[in-house]
Structures are given as structure tokens and as C-alpha cells.
Design a protein around this motif. Structure first.
Motif, PDB file in Angstrom:
ATOM      1  N   ALA A   1       0.835  -1.210   0.000  1.00 39.51           N
ATOM      2  CA  ALA A   1       0.000   0.000   0.000  1.00 39.51           C
ATOM      3  C   ALA A   1       0.866   1.255   0.000  1.00 39.51           C
ATOM      4  O   ALA A   1       0.608   2.208  -0.751  1.00 39.51           O
ATOM      5  CB  ALA A   1      -0.935  -0.007   1.207  1.00 39.51           C
ATOM      6  N   ILE A   2       1.899   1.263   0.830  1.00 40.31           N
ATOM      7  CA  ILE A   2       2.801   2.416   0.883  1.00 40.31           C
ATOM      8  C   ILE A   2       3.546   2.574  -0.435  1.00 40.31           C
ATOM      9  O   ILE A   2       3.741   3.696  -0.931  1.00 40.31           O
ATOM     10  CB  ILE A   2       3.783   2.256   2.065  1.00 40.31           C
ATOM     11  CG1 ILE A   2       3.015   2.393   3.388  1.00 40.31           C
ATOM     12  CG2 ILE A   2       4.915   3.275   1.983  1.00 40.31           C
ATOM     13  CD1 ILE A   2       3.826   2.028   4.605  1.00 40.31           C
ATOM     14  N   ARG A   3       3.911   1.457  -1.028  1.00 42.92           N
ATOM     15  CA  ARG A   3       4.596   1.512  -2.326  1.00 42.92           C
ATOM     16  C   ARG A   3       3.691   2.122  -3.397  1.00 42.92           C
ATOM     17  O   ARG A   3       4.131   2.967  -4.186  1.00 42.92           O
ATOM     18  CB  ARG A   3       5.018   0.102  -2.734  1.00 42.92           C
ATOM     19  CG  ARG A   3       5.784   0.056  -4.053  1.00 42.92           C
ATOM     20  CD  ARG A   3       6.090  -1.374  -4.465  1.00 42.92           C
ATOM     21  NE  ARG A   3       6.667  -1.416  -5.795  1.00 42.92           N
ATOM     22  CZ  ARG A   3       6.799  -2.509  -6.536  1.00 42.92           C
ATOM     23  NH1 ARG A   3       6.391  -3.679  -6.049  1.00 42.92           N
ATOM     24  NH2 ARG A   3       7.318  -2.441  -7.740  1.00 42.92           N
ATOM     25  N   VAL A   4       2.425   1.702  -3.438  1.00 42.23           N
ATOM     26  CA  VAL A   4       1.483   2.247  -4.419  1.00 42.23           C
ATOM     27  C   VAL A   4       1.364   3.760  -4.268  1.00 42.23           C
ATOM     28  O   VAL A   4       1.457   4.524  -5.236  1.00 42.23           O
ATOM     29  CB  VAL A   4       0.102   1.586  -4.274  1.00 42.23           C
ATOM     30  CG1 VAL A   4      -0.950   2.318  -5.107  1.00 42.23           C
ATOM     31  CG2 VAL A   4       0.156   0.129  -4.684  1.00 42.23           C
ATOM     32  N   ILE A   5       1.152   4.217  -3.027  1.00 44.53           N
ATOM     33  CA  ILE A   5       0.979   5.650  -2.774  1.00 44.53           C
ATOM     34  C   ILE A   5       2.230   6.422  -3.193  1.00 44.53           C
ATOM     35  O   ILE A   5       2.144   7.435  -3.900  1.00 44.53           O
ATOM     36  CB  ILE A   5       0.662   5.904  -1.292  1.00 44.53           C
ATOM     37  CG1 ILE A   5      -0.675   5.270  -0.913  1.00 44.53           C
ATOM     38  CG2 ILE A   5       0.645   7.396  -0.996  1.00 44.53           C
ATOM     39  CD1 ILE A   5      -0.958   5.255   0.588  1.00 44.53           C
ATOM     40  N   SER A   6       3.378   5.951  -2.776  1.00 41.36           N
ATOM     41  CA  SER A   6       4.628   6.662  -3.045  1.00 41.36           C
ATOM     42  C   SER A   6       4.983   6.652  -4.518  1.00 41.36           C
ATOM     43  O   SER A   6       5.330   7.693  -5.094  1.00 41.36           O
ATOM     44  CB  SER A   6       5.774   6.044  -2.228  1.00 41.36           C
ATOM     45  OG  SER A   6       5.530   6.147  -0.843  1.00 41.36           O
ATOM     46  N   GLU A   7       4.874   5.486  -5.154  1.00 48.21           N
ATOM     47  CA  GLU A   7       5.358   5.367  -6.534  1.00 48.21           C
ATOM     48  C   GLU A   7       4.387   5.948  -7.547  1.00 48.21           C
ATOM     49  O   GLU A   7       4.802   6.366  -8.623  1.00 48.21           O
ATOM     50  CB  GLU A   7       5.687   3.909  -6.830  1.00 48.21           C
ATOM     51  CG  GLU A   7       6.886   3.434  -6.021  1.00 48.21           C
ATOM     52  CD  GLU A   7       7.250   1.969  -6.215  1.00 48.21           C
ATOM     53  OE1 GLU A   7       8.306   1.558  -5.700  1.00 48.21           O
ATOM     54  OE2 GLU A   7       6.468   1.251  -6.873  1.00 48.21           O
ATOM     55  N   GLN A   8       3.097   6.009  -7.221  1.00 51.73           N
ATOM     56  CA  GLN A   8       2.194   6.726  -8.113  1.00 51.73           C
ATOM     57  C   GLN A   8       2.495   8.222  -8.092  1.00 51.73           C
ATOM     58  O   GLN A   8       2.302   8.915  -9.092  1.00 51.73           O
ATOM     59  CB  GLN A   8       0.728   6.489  -7.730  1.00 51.73           C
ATOM     60  CG  GLN A   8       0.186   5.149  -8.202  1.00 51.73           C
ATOM     61  CD  GLN A   8      -1.313   5.015  -8.032  1.00 51.73           C
ATOM     62  OE1 GLN A   8      -1.946   5.773  -7.294  1.00 51.73           O
ATOM     63  NE2 GLN A   8      -1.904   4.040  -8.699  1.00 51.73           N
TER      64      GLN A   8
END
Length: 396
Positions: free
Chosen positions: A199-206
Motif C-alpha cells: 500500500a505504501i509503495r502504491v501511494i509513493s510510486e504513483q
């Protein structure tokens, strides 16, 4: 629940306790929310039929910010917190400082589609690879850095307490893909460290791109088409040029030109308040339109709050409510500012995004009626015609 202005006074660091982690995740909800009116204002002030590339780029980011809010709420629920959205302290007055951000970062305000507005967008979405990249006690310098502190706090707490002691939230509070509209990535339940880090990866990388690239990770995580991260979508508009497939984050885009016309926007005074409009209520309908817009925005917040707190099907109201906001915006932004001096300068009316406790109380009642109208209390399909009829009655 402690809201972000209280947390900020303690300084910015990797959260070391579950209580502090929950406070940071509530702050994350606030960060994601505060970007939405800023991007809405930039999008709504584009004159119809113009700057279509820019309009849809901003719209795509706006919808992904809704995804980010939902994932942040899932993260908070997963660790035993309680997302607070339907609360006057959640809604800040613009211009505003992003929660827990560094003193080096400027306040963000509501500005019409312009180079100034795009500079604000770029400031919000600046990748770690372009910012200072150094965590300061005064706050984060990029949103990716903020989420990295949260991720490190999660990892450390799992090592210290064990996964079951950290992720002890009620599973039924998670918003899943069956509750969420698809638009740039998907929502998913957070139940353990692996799903939390995703979830954190999705938020950050988007927002900032994968590692040292201009691309998000939707193709890797969701099997969707790869697209530019938020910062680079905005930079294409700002520079008037597309990125080529092999461009790098620290170099300007080298692809084809983008058709951008800064003059095709409704200039606004972004610091206007409903109280300013009320002074001219006798000669202008802007006050009523601004109040109606804020009423619908309060409804959106109430929908999200209920969805994040055990009534996940209420998320089905978010899209039609956002469409209603768009329609209310079109009625509002085309009016000259009711203050004759500002109108003389070419300023138009604009939404103020001011929400009071009374607005939220009325919004809760309206959402209850919408839930009944759309059959959200059971497993029947959502009935959008019922929502439309209720909306017409509300503002008749």
C-alpha cells in the motif's frame, strides 16, 4: 484522535510506538485529502473545451489521490486506528501547510489553472530523488519521504512486537476492490506487513515514480498499463512537452509538444471566503452557489468517513458525488467575482472548500438518505437514479 497540527509540535521522526504510528497515518489521510481541493481548483478553472490534455491529466491524479486516501485509511484501520474524516479539524483553511512537512516547504493555496498552480502541484509531488532527500526534525521534504518514515516505523514495530500485535485491527473495516471504482490502480485490504508495504509503495510510486524513473509501478503491481507518476504528468503540463520513454527524472522532457493555453482559464482570487460572498448576496447568486458546493463537498467527506469506518459500500456514493461537485463547480466558476473591485480585475467566483461542524452534521443526514436511495444497506446493485432524484430534491 490527535490531528496533525498537534503531532507536528513533537517534531518529525520515525514513529516508535503504535500510538505515534496511528497519529502519522491520520496525518497521511490529511495530507492526501488536502491535495484534492488544490487539484480540483486547477481542473475546474479550465475553460470548457480547452486544455483537454491538462484537464484529464489533473483528473487522473485527482482520482488516484482518492485511492491514496482509501489505502491510508486501510493502513490506519489495520493497526487498530480509527480514520477521522468527518470532523471539522480534518478540514483546513487554505492556504495551508501540509501536515508534518518541513518548514522549507511553502503553504499551498487554491489557484486557478496557471503556471503558479502547476508549480504548487510540482511542490506537492516532488520525488525524493529531486528533493533534498534528508529527513529533518522540522518535517518531510517529499511525500515519499513521509511514507518511508511510516514504513520504517511499521517494520521496526513488527520486529519489536510481532505482526499480530501490530496488525490487530478489525478486518471488516477494510475497503476492498468490490467497494471501490477502478481508476489508476486498485484498492486492497491491508492485513499484514507485506500488504502494508505494498500500500505504501502504491501511494509513493504513483506520486514520485519507481526508484530513479519517471514511471509509476501500476504495471508491476496491478498488471495495468505503465504511466507517468504524478510529478511527471504535471511537469509535462508545466513545460509544455511530453516525456519520451527513456527520459530521466532530473532532466526536462524531450518528447512532443503539449498544447497548453494558460489564458484559457477562469482567474480567481483563491483566498476568497464564503463570508466575502455573503457581503454581496443582494446583488449576486454566488453566495448560494458557493454554499451549495461546500454542502456537496461535506457530503463527499461524510461518504468517505462512513466507508472507512465500517460501511464500506458507502464508497459507491463517492463517484456520483464527485460528478455532482463538477456540475456545481461549472455553475460557480463562470460567474464574475461578486466583489466589484475583484470583478474589475477579471476575477471569477470559486469554491472555498470551507466545511463547518453544522455542514458535516447535515451531510451525515444526507448520506443516510442516499444510502437508502441507492440500496447500499443490502447486497442489491447501486441505484444511481435514486441518488440523482435525492440530489435534485436537496437543491431544488
Amino acid at each position: 484522535m490527535i490531528f496533525a497540527e498537534k503531532v507536528h509540535d513533537a517534531g518529525f521522526e520515525i514513529p516508535k510506538t503504535l500510538e505515534k504510528l496511528r497519529e502519522y497515518l491520520q496525518a497521511a489521510l490529511e495530507v492526501e485529502h488536502l491535495t484534492i481541493p488544490v487539484y480540483m481548483t486547477g481542473m475546474y478553472t479550465i475553460r470548457p473545451g480547452t486544455n483537454r490534455t491538462a484537464y484529464y491529466a489533473i483528473r487522473s491524479v485527482l482520482l488516484e489521490e482518492m485511492l491514496h486516501m482509501t489505502l491510508a485509511a486501510n493502513l490506519l484501520n489495520a493497526v487498530g486506528g480509527k480514520p477521522q474524516v468527518e470532523h471539522p479539524n480534518f478540514v483546513k483553511e487554505y492556504p495551508v501547510k501540509l501536515p508534518l512537512s518541513s518548514e522549507k516547504l511553502p503553504m499551498i493555496g487554491l489557484r486557478h489553472f496557471s503556471e503558479e498552480a502547476l508549480r504548487t502541484f510540482l511542490t506537492i509531488e516532488t520525488p525524493r530523488s529531486i528533493s533534498t532527500g534528508v529527513r529533518e526534525s522540522s518535517g518531510w521534504t517529499s511525500i515519499g519521504q513521509f511514507y518511508e518514515a511510516i514504513r520504517q516505523g511499521l517494520v521496526n514495530l513488527v520486529k519489536e512486537k510481532g505482526e499480530h500485535e501490530v496488525f490487530k485491527g478489525t478486518p471488516d473495516l477494510q475497503v476492498g476492490p468490490e467497494d471501490f471504482y477502478n481508476s489508476g490502480g486498485e484498492v486492497f485490504a491491508v492485513k499484514d506487513l507485506e500488504s502494508a508495504q505494498t500500500a505504501i509503495r502504491v501511494i509513493s510510486e504513483q506520486g514520485e515514480g519507481v526508484h530513479d524513473s519517471i514511471w509509476d509501478s501500476d504495471d508491476q503491481i496491478f498488471g495495468e498499463e505503465r504511466q507517468l507518476a504524478h510529478y511527471f504528468r504535471f511537469n509535462e503540463i508545466y513545460t509544455g512537452r511530453c516525456y519520451s520513454p527513456y527520459d530521466s527524472p532530473k532532466r526536462p522532457p524531450s518528447g512532443p509538444l503539449v498544447d497548453v493555453s494558460w489564458n484559457d482559464a477562469y482567474p480567481i482570487n483563491g483566498d476568497s471566503k464564503v463570508a466575502d460572498y455573503k457581503e454581496h448576496q443582494a446583488t449576486s447568486a454566488v453566495y448560494d452557489k458557493a454554499v451549495e458546493f461546500n454542502t456537496v463537498y461535506a457530503t463527499l467527506l461524510s461518504c468517505l468517513h462512513q466507508a472507512f469506518n465500517g460501511q464500506s459500500r458507502t464508497m459507491g456514493l463517492a463517484v456520483p458525488t464527485m460528478l455532482e461537485l463538477r456540475d456545481r463547480a461549472e455553475q460557480l466558476y463562470r460567474n464574475p467575482h461578486p466583489d466589484p473591485e475583484l470583478a474589475e480585475k477579471g476575477c471569477f467566483a470559486s469554491a472555498t472548500f470551507e466545511i463547518t461542524a453544522k455542514d458535516l452534521e447535515q451531510a451525515r443526514e444526507r448520506v443516510d438518505r442516499l444510502v437508502d436511495a441507492a440500496h447500499l444497506e443490502n447486497d442489491e446493485p447501486i441505484d444511481l437514479s435514486g441518488i440523482t432524484a435525492e440530489s435534485r430534491e436537496q437543491f431544488a
